[in-house]
Design a protein around this motif. Structure first.
Motif, PDB file in Angstrom:
ATOM      1  N   ARG A 427       0.377  -0.719  -0.138  1.00 13.89           N
ATOM      2  CA  ARG A 427       0.060  -0.080   0.122  1.00 13.89           C
ATOM      3  C   ARG A 427       0.456   1.231  -0.055  1.00 13.89           C
ATOM      4  NH1 ARG A 427      -5.350  -0.751   2.512  1.00 13.89           N
ATOM      5  NH2 ARG A 427      -5.850  -2.760   2.465  1.00 13.89           N
ATOM      6  N   THR A 428       0.457   1.973  -0.297  1.00 13.55           N
ATOM      7  CA  THR A 428       1.206   3.647  -0.964  1.00 13.55           C
ATOM      8  C   THR A 428       0.505   4.060   0.767  1.00 13.55           C
ATOM      9  OG1 THR A 428       1.110   3.591  -3.006  1.00 13.55           O
ATOM     10  CG2 THR A 428       1.092   5.922  -1.258  1.00 13.55           C
ATOM     11  N   LEU A 429       2.000   5.021   1.563  1.00  8.72           N
ATOM     12  CA  LEU A 429       1.086   5.720   2.386  1.00  8.72           C
ATOM     13  C   LEU A 429       1.021   7.559   2.066  1.00  8.72           C
ATOM     14  CD1 LEU A 429       3.742   4.178   4.573  1.00  8.72           C
ATOM     15  CD2 LEU A 429       2.173   3.177   4.666  1.00  8.72           C
ATOM     16  N   ALA A 501      -2.864   3.648   2.657  1.00  8.85           N
ATOM     17  CA  ALA A 501      -2.864   3.548   3.812  1.00  8.85           C
ATOM     18  C   ALA A 501      -2.714   4.733   4.244  1.00  8.85           C
ATOM     19  CB  ALA A 501      -2.177   2.539   4.576  1.00  8.85           C
ATOM     20  N   LEU A 502      -2.789   5.434   6.123  1.00 10.34           N
ATOM     21  CA  LEU A 502      -2.544   6.704   6.150  1.00 10.34           C
ATOM     22  C   LEU A 502      -1.464   6.554   6.810  1.00 10.34           C
ATOM     23  CD1 LEU A 502      -6.390   8.174   6.901  1.00 10.34           C
ATOM     24  CD2 LEU A 502      -4.534   7.955   4.064  1.00 10.34           C
ATOM     25  N   GLY A 503      -0.562   7.003   7.175  1.00 14.96           N
ATOM     26  CA  GLY A 503       0.589   7.597   7.472  1.00 14.96           C
ATOM     27  C   GLY A 503       0.493   8.634   9.045  1.00 14.96           C
ATOM     28  N   ILE A 504       1.507   9.147  10.139  1.00 17.91           N
ATOM     29  CA  ILE A 504       1.150   9.792  11.002  1.00 17.91           C
ATOM     30  C   ILE A 504       2.159   9.763  12.178  1.00 17.91           C
ATOM     31  CG2 ILE A 504      -0.406   9.076  12.202  1.00 17.91           C
ATOM     32  CD1 ILE A 504      -0.369  12.725  11.670  1.00 17.91           C
ATOM     33  N   THR A 505       3.164  10.661  12.221  1.00 20.58           N
ATOM     34  CA  THR A 505       4.574  10.762  13.273  1.00 20.58           C
ATOM     35  C   THR A 505       2.870  10.546  14.700  1.00 20.58           C
ATOM     36  OG1 THR A 505       3.618  12.720  13.888  1.00 20.58           O
ATOM     37  CG2 THR A 505       5.847  11.912  12.017  1.00 20.58           C
ATOM     38  N   GLN A 506       3.634   9.440  15.645  1.00 21.08           N
ATOM     39  CA  GLN A 506       3.097   9.974  17.116  1.00 21.08           C
ATOM     40  C   GLN A 506       4.464  10.062  17.750  1.00 21.08           C
ATOM     41  OE1 GLN A 506       1.041   6.015  17.550  1.00 21.08           O
ATOM     42  NE2 GLN A 506      -0.713   7.146  18.625  1.00 21.08           N
TER      43      GLN A 506
END
Length: 560
Positions: A427-429, A501-506
């Motif tokens: 999947r592409t983030l 898919a979705l990506g985020i920092t945490q």
């Protein structure tokens, strides 16, 4: 006695007289208006409770109010008349959680404790000119007045411990952080009030952690020795052990009393309100005596302490369980939804200006809605709006009396989105634009690790509209933009939902930014995208379920 009255008669004007008086029943000093009608009936308005001026009649049996019992149990403790030093403690914020510990420790070391007086509006107004930000919560604003109160008591020093971590009650929760405001408000007081310069009274704010008893003991020894040089370490150790016992005893008493009230109410088929909130919401001024209003209408009140002995399951909660106070709130909501007797209903007090509550309240509502139950949320601040609050509580209690126990309307609300598995590496983030300086470097860095990533365009007005549509409108603006950017992309039709898919920092820290991922997931579920995984990049493990996304920083850091 209630008698039927025709509508035509109700519309006729009635003669009445009125007079005002100040109630002396407690420190609130309510201005009460007496209305006397020509049939000799009397009605009172302006009273926060019905302890002195009662409109309910003698037949109403008042409920048990654990909030008032908890307040007395917390602060009603003997102090030394003379000590090696006099330490002032403001009756605010974190003291509503840990005062039994501090009282036992300091008293055991020969230190005389002086508590600030009970909160009043006059006290609040004394310090309001030094409040730095109007949008801070009322419990924080109230601290300023308590500091002036202690200055008037001529204490030697003021104690405001810098507690980052509270005790970790639940083994599986991510963390036990304190609220950042509760942790660091001593810095605000030093800057805004400056007790040392203004009154010659220093503010002590040593750092402590209740999550690690070894480090806690070390910090306590170091601090006590700054107050009393030459004190025997064995004396501090003994006081420290007794302090841990005192805190544990206090918590066990609250838990036991909550369950006693619950068992008796179930046996008598009485209505029980779990009145949840932060520890400092038992302050009668902060909550505007809401607990008294509820008990005056005949309902028994228990607190979130009823679940202290239970273990929370983070898998049942969408948000990251990282703050000690809110972890207990989540746990009490889960208990009410899943295990509580049918006569228990959930009400939560929250303060205007509370940042985390912007999404925590949504989570609490979802927890209860999944099981066909409701959460009543009452927001409070420094403005007394007791009339509307009384009407709302009366309506709630009356409606609960007519609720049929066998009528349950459960809602199918997903808790989590699909986890990112190993087969999802194709999947592409999709990631929001973090900044002009470093966003361009992120896709090639992740490509080195075997992942394909696409930066979304910088935020625009459309991002704001999507963010307001899919997230709580009281969340901070950056969160609104992040949610808006991602939801705008998913609803654009540009991407195949099976290939992204979705990506985020945490961060994993005290800030609510750790819960951005929960906000994103909540928005995705609301829009029907729960089948799309979300991954997070963080140096803290265990914050997000993503078996197929592993970042080996030590392998790629030099190349990056």
């Amino acid at each position: 006695q209630t008698v039927p009255v025709k509508l035509a008669a109700m519309s006729e004007s009635k003669e009445y007289s009125e007079r005002k008086t100040v109630c002396k029943g407690c420190e609130n000093n309510c201005t009460v208006t007496h209305f006397k009608f020509d049939n000799d009936n009397v009605f009172y308005s302006g009273n926060k409770c019905e302890k002195i001026f009662n409109n309910s009649g003698e037949r109403v049996k008042k409920g048990v109010n654990l909030h008032t019992e908890k307040y007395d149990l917390l602060f009603n403790r003997p102090v030394l008349e003379k000590g090696k030093i006099t330490l002032g403690i403001p009756r605010t914020l974190g003291m509503y959680e840990n005062y039994p510990f501090w009282h036992s420790l300091l008293t055991g070391c020969g230190i005389r404790i002086v508590l600030s007086d009970k909160s009043t509006m006059k006290m609040y107004e004394t310090g309001i000119s030094t409040v730095m930000a109007d949008n801070i919560c009322f419990p924080a604003k109230l601290v300023h007045g308590h500091i002036y109160n202690l200055a008037n008591k001529k204490v030697d020093r003021i104690f405001m411990p810098y507690v980052v971590f509270e005790s970790k009650e639940d083994e599986k929760t991510n963390n036990s952080y304190n609220c950042p405001i509760v942790t660091g408000y001593s810095d605000v007081i030093k800057s805004a009030v400056s007790p040392k310069d203004k009154f010659g009274i220093p503010v002590d704010a040593p750092t402590f952690t209740f999550a690690n008893k070894k480090l806690m003991r070390k910090s306590c020894v170091e601090y006590i020795k700054t107050l009393i040089p030459g004190i025997d370490t064995k004396l501090i150790d003994r006081a420290f052990k007794n302090a841990l016992i005192a805190q544990q005893s206090y918590e066990e008493q609250l838990n036991k009393r909550s369950n006693q009230i619950l068992e008796k109410a179930v046996a008598e088929n009485r209505l029980v309100i779990l009145l949840a909130g932060r520890p400092y919401h038992i302050d009668p001024l902060i909550q505007h005596k809401i607990s008294d209003l509820v008990s005056d209408f005949g309902a028994d009140i228990i607190t979130e302490d009823v679940v202290r002995h239970l273990q929370a399951d983070p898998d049942e909660v969408q948000s990251i369980m990282q703050w000690a106070y809110t972890n207990r709130i989540f746990k009490s909501a889960l208990w009410t939804a899943n295990d509580a007797p049918q006569n228990v209903h959930y009400v939560q007090i929250t303060s205007f200006g509370c940042g985390p509550d912007a999404f925590i309240l949504d989570e609490v509502n979802n927890i209860l809605h999944r099981k066909g139950k409701n959460a009543t949320i009452i927001k409070v601040d420094d403005i007394n709006n007791i009339g509307s609050t009384r009407l709302r509580i009366r309506s709630l209690i009356e409606s609960l009396k007519f609720k049929k126990e066998n009528e349950v309307f459960e809602k199918n609300i997903a808790v989590h989105t699909q986890p990112f598995e190993k087969e999802d590496r194709r999947r592409t983030l999709l990631a929001p634009w973090f900044g002009d300086f470093y966003s361009p470097f992120i896709p090639p860095a992740l490509e080195l690790m075997g992942y394909k990533m696409e930066n979304l365009p910088p935020s625009d007005i459309e991002s704001v509209e999507y963010g307001l549509k899919y997230s709580n409108n009281e969340i901070c603006y950056p969160a609104t933009l992040v949610v808006g950017d991602l939801m705008k992309a998913l609803e654009s039709g540009k991407y195949d939902r099976n290939e992204v898919a979705l990506g985020i920092t945490q961060t994993g820290g005290q800030c609510r930014a750790t819960n951005y991922v929960a906000l994103i997931k909540k928005a995705m579920i609301a829009a029907g995208f729960e089948d799309i995984p979300v991954v997070t990049v963080s140096f803290t493990s265990g914050l997000n379920e993503q078996p197929g996304f592993k970042v080996k920083w030590e392998k790629y850091i030099r190349s990056i």
